[in-house]
Design an enzyme around this catalytic site. Sequence first.
Site, short mmCIF file in Angstrom:
data_model
loop_
_atom_site.label_atom_id
_atom_site.label_comp_id
_atom_site.label_asym_id
_atom_site.label_seq_id
_atom_site.Cartn_x
_atom_site.Cartn_y
_atom_site.Cartn_z
N ASP A 111 0.81 -1.21 0.00
CA ASP A 111 0.00 0.00 0.00
C ASP A 111 0.85 1.27 0.00
O ASP A 111 0.30 2.37 -0.06
CB ASP A 111 -0.94 0.02 1.21
CG ASP A 111 -2.00 -1.06 1.14
OD1 ASP A 111 -2.39 -1.45 0.01
OD2 ASP A 111 -2.43 -1.55 2.20
N CYS A 112 2.16 1.13 0.06
CA CYS A 112 3.08 2.26 0.14
C CYS A 112 3.75 2.49 -1.21
O CYS A 112 4.41 1.59 -1.75
CB CYS A 112 4.13 1.99 1.21
SG CYS A 112 5.49 3.18 1.26
#
Length: 140
Positions: A10-11
Amino acid sequence: MDVTIYHNPDCGTSRNTLALIRNAGIEPTVIEYLKTPPTRAVLKDLISKSGLTVREAIREKGTPYADLGLDDPTLSDDDLLDAMLEHPILINRPFVVTPWGVRLSRPSEIVLDILPVPQKGPFAKEDGELLIDAEGNRIA
């Protein structure tokens, strides 16, 4: 090639770092550390070998950092490690381990310093910033 990335899909920085590793022709071991957190010993080793302090390895943004009172300067490294192990989202990312060293790859291009092989072609970050030219050379 023995390369490991402690990854959060998610980064954006973590995704860019993983893509740079793959752009060098390396398929790393990907550890999604939120699902499979490192042990205390591994976390301490990652932090130490990357040349960071425990406090420098904590992620503040988007985490319970403030709610847990981790900004208290009197907290020990052990206190901070306890919090990171209890709440893995506090572990900054991505840590990358290669035979040439360990780095917290923020920004993502820091990984280039420890990759054992050159980039295979051009590379741009998700935001469009060009990092590697068509010949595989790093752009200043």
